[in-house]
Design a protein around this motif. Structure first.
Motif, PDB file in Angstrom:
ATOM      1  N   GLY A 156      39.639  39.187  34.625  1.00 39.22           N
ATOM      2  CA  GLY A 156      39.195  37.836  34.920  1.00 39.22           C
ATOM      3  C   GLY A 156      39.615  37.322  36.278  1.00 39.22           C
ATOM      4  N   TYR A 157      40.179  38.197  37.100  1.00 40.02           N
ATOM      5  CA  TYR A 157      40.738  37.781  38.378  1.00 40.02           C
ATOM      6  C   TYR A 157      40.079  38.491  39.548  1.00 40.02           C
ATOM      7  N   THR A 158      39.923  37.761  40.624  1.00 38.09           N
ATOM      8  CA  THR A 158      39.751  38.413  41.915  1.00 38.09           C
ATOM      9  C   THR A 158      41.107  38.977  42.306  1.00 38.09           C
ATOM     10  N   THR A 198      36.075  41.111  43.887  1.00 39.93           N
ATOM     11  CA  THR A 198      35.822  40.088  42.882  1.00 39.93           C
ATOM     12  C   THR A 198      35.982  40.655  41.472  1.00 39.93           C
ATOM     13  N   ARG A 199      35.865  39.778  40.500  1.00 40.11           N
ATOM     14  CA  ARG A 199      36.270  40.099  39.129  1.00 40.11           C
ATOM     15  C   ARG A 199      35.652  41.366  38.582  1.00 40.11           C
ATOM     16  N   ARG A 222      42.758  33.370  40.478  1.00 41.89           N
ATOM     17  CA  ARG A 222      41.714  32.740  39.660  1.00 41.89           C
ATOM     18  C   ARG A 222      41.857  31.244  39.804  1.00 41.89           C
TER      19      ARG A 222
END
Length: 115
Positions: free
Chosen positions: A30-32, A51-52, A99
């Protein structure tokens, strides 16, 4: 999320290394995720980001063309493949998960490039 960076070491100029950033707690999907580096006596600088879901990648001019960032969300890991290394690439490399307004740092891994 807690991050663990690894893969650093001593390499000769022109060589390659692959750094890994793994989440020991939580999930990275769920994170870059970005890689930063800090050379001796210098400020920390951005190197690359993904990116995610890996749809977009971004690189600093200083590493563009020599570095590839990728991720495997099934392994909860982001990679930084570094080729054609130069002595100027010598630094402690950190990964960070981003995020929204939240930013989580991992501990660094030292990359030393000898000439």
């Amino acid at each position: 999320v807690q991050l663990q960076a690894s893969g650093g070491g001593l390499v000769q100029a022109g060589g390659s290394l692959r750094l890994s950033c793994a989440a020991s707690e939580g999930t990275l999907s769920g994170y870059t995720v970005a890689w930063f580096r800090q050379a001796p006596g210098k400020e920390r600088e951005y190197a690359a980001a993904i990116t995610r879901y890996g749809g977009s990648t971004f690189y600093a001019d200083s590493v563009k063309g020599r570095v590839t960032i990728s991720r495997d969300n099934t392994k909860n890991t982001v990679y930084l493949q570094m080729n054609s290394l130069k002595p100027d690439d010598t630094a402690v490399y950190f990964c960070a998960a981003i995020r929204g307004s939240s930013l989580y740092w991992g501990q660094g891994t030292l990359v030393t490039v000898s000439s």
